[in-house]
Design a protein around this motif. Sequence first.
Motif, PDB file in Angstrom:
ATOM      1  N   GLU A  50       5.490   9.365  -0.296  1.00 35.51           N
ATOM      2  CA  GLU A  50       5.702   9.593   0.987  1.00 35.51           C
ATOM      3  C   GLU A  50       6.718   8.687   1.787  1.00 35.51           C
ATOM      4  O   GLU A  50       7.458   9.073   2.543  1.00 35.51           O
ATOM      5  N   PHE A  51       6.529   7.559   1.419  1.00 33.81           N
ATOM      6  CA  PHE A  51       7.753   6.253   1.798  1.00 33.81           C
ATOM      7  C   PHE A  51       9.095   6.742   1.752  1.00 33.81           C
ATOM      8  O   PHE A  51       9.829   6.683   2.654  1.00 33.81           O
ATOM      9  N   ILE A  80      12.672  -3.171   5.043  1.00 35.12           N
ATOM     10  CA  ILE A  80      11.773  -4.595   4.197  1.00 35.12           C
ATOM     11  C   ILE A  80      10.923  -4.078   3.482  1.00 35.12           C
ATOM     12  O   ILE A  80       9.960  -3.289   3.742  1.00 35.12           O
ATOM     13  N   VAL A  81      10.623  -4.600   2.149  1.00 38.36           N
ATOM     14  CA  VAL A  81       9.777  -3.945   1.272  1.00 38.36           C
ATOM     15  C   VAL A  81       8.849  -5.121   0.567  1.00 38.36           C
ATOM     16  O   VAL A  81       9.342  -6.398   0.545  1.00 38.36           O
ATOM     17  N   GLU A  82       7.614  -4.894   0.708  1.00 36.93           N
ATOM     18  CA  GLU A  82       6.662  -5.992   0.034  1.00 36.93           C
ATOM     19  C   GLU A  82       6.746  -5.613  -1.469  1.00 36.93           C
ATOM     20  O   GLU A  82       6.138  -5.075  -1.986  1.00 36.93           O
ATOM     21  N   LYS A  83       7.342  -6.778  -2.060  1.00 40.70           N
ATOM     22  CA  LYS A  83       7.432  -6.887  -3.452  1.00 40.70           C
ATOM     23  C   LYS A  83       6.400  -8.017  -3.798  1.00 40.70           C
ATOM     24  O   LYS A  83       6.515  -9.112  -3.915  1.00 40.70           O
ATOM     25  N   THR A  84       5.323  -7.471  -4.634  1.00 41.00           N
ATOM     26  CA  THR A  84       4.088  -8.371  -4.960  1.00 41.00           C
ATOM     27  C   THR A  84       3.951  -8.087  -6.461  1.00 41.00           C
ATOM     28  O   THR A  84       4.653  -7.155  -7.080  1.00 41.00           O
ATOM     29  N   ALA A 134       0.880  -1.437   0.043  1.00 44.71           N
ATOM     30  CA  ALA A 134       0.085  -0.016  -0.102  1.00 44.71           C
ATOM     31  C   ALA A 134       0.991   1.364  -0.105  1.00 44.71           C
ATOM     32  O   ALA A 134       0.629   2.314  -0.718  1.00 44.71           O
ATOM     33  N   ASP A 135       2.028   1.344   0.788  1.00 38.80           N
ATOM     34  CA  ASP A 135       2.899   2.428   0.766  1.00 38.80           C
ATOM     35  C   ASP A 135       3.441   2.694  -0.587  1.00 38.80           C
ATOM     36  O   ASP A 135       3.526   3.850  -1.032  1.00 38.80           O
ATOM     37  N   LEU A 136       3.869   1.656  -1.434  1.00 40.09           N
ATOM     38  CA  LEU A 136       4.608   1.920  -2.501  1.00 40.09           C
ATOM     39  C   LEU A 136       3.532   2.313  -3.503  1.00 40.09           C
ATOM     40  O   LEU A 136       3.910   3.067  -4.474  1.00 40.09           O
ATOM     41  N   GLN A 158       6.443  -2.940  -9.972  1.00 36.41           N
ATOM     42  CA  GLN A 158       6.895  -1.971 -11.028  1.00 36.41           C
ATOM     43  C   GLN A 158       7.602  -0.802 -10.244  1.00 36.41           C
ATOM     44  O   GLN A 158       8.242  -0.179 -10.913  1.00 36.41           O
ATOM     45  N   TYR A 159       7.275  -0.543  -8.998  1.00 36.07           N
ATOM     46  CA  TYR A 159       7.740   0.402  -8.131  1.00 36.07           C
ATOM     47  C   TYR A 159       9.362  -0.011  -7.562  1.00 36.07           C
ATOM     48  O   TYR A 159       9.993   0.662  -6.973  1.00 36.07           O
TER      49      TYR A 159
END
Length: 209
Positions: free
Chosen positions: A67-68, A86-90, A60-62, A95-96
């Motif tokens: 802002e992140f 730690i980043v949620e890569k789904t 959701a942040d990405l 793409q981000y």
Amino acid sequence: PVTVGSIVVPYGHVIGNEKWRGSEVAERLQGKVRLIFEDGLGLVDFHLSNRTCILLISEADLIAGDEFKRRLVRFRNASSLRGIVIVEKTQISDQYYLGVQKLVVLELGMVLLPVANQGEASQLIIQLVSFCVREQSRDRGANPFLRKQRAQLTEPAVLQTVQQIPGVGKTKALLLLQQFGSIHRLCNASINELEEVVGQTVAQQIYTF
């Protein structure tokens, strides 16, 4: 300010930002680590020790915008803590990811660990807590210069990050860290410098990545 000593983490505990209470990552941590929630952690999501903390960037942040990024830059400028991102890569946030990688690793010189979901994020936090406990227990009486060097080379977060590079397994990751000392220096290495450590084919893969 987010500085060493502003939060004192009890031995073997994790202090979580109140905003994560009731989340999947918090529920999966319960029972595995001693988790305490506190308001006022500001930029930090989880404190693992007095020196190490987690900044968790959700899917959701990405998607929500920049802002992140501002949060990461503020943390880097204001803090002397060791911050692990730690980043949620789904499928949705993939793409981000390249932009996040460039900012975190190359521009801010921080450790970046991608996870598929909050369940994986909680497993990673549990592993990192174990590392912090071991590090704290051997701190007393150790040579600080040797400790710093050893932590750099054997830190699971750093090692796992280097292993994300195509063609690099655990052995090559250790060789690269022993040669270059940090992910930041590895990122700035020339093809020739990389070839001396891992050979021509893998060096090209690392350089391209």
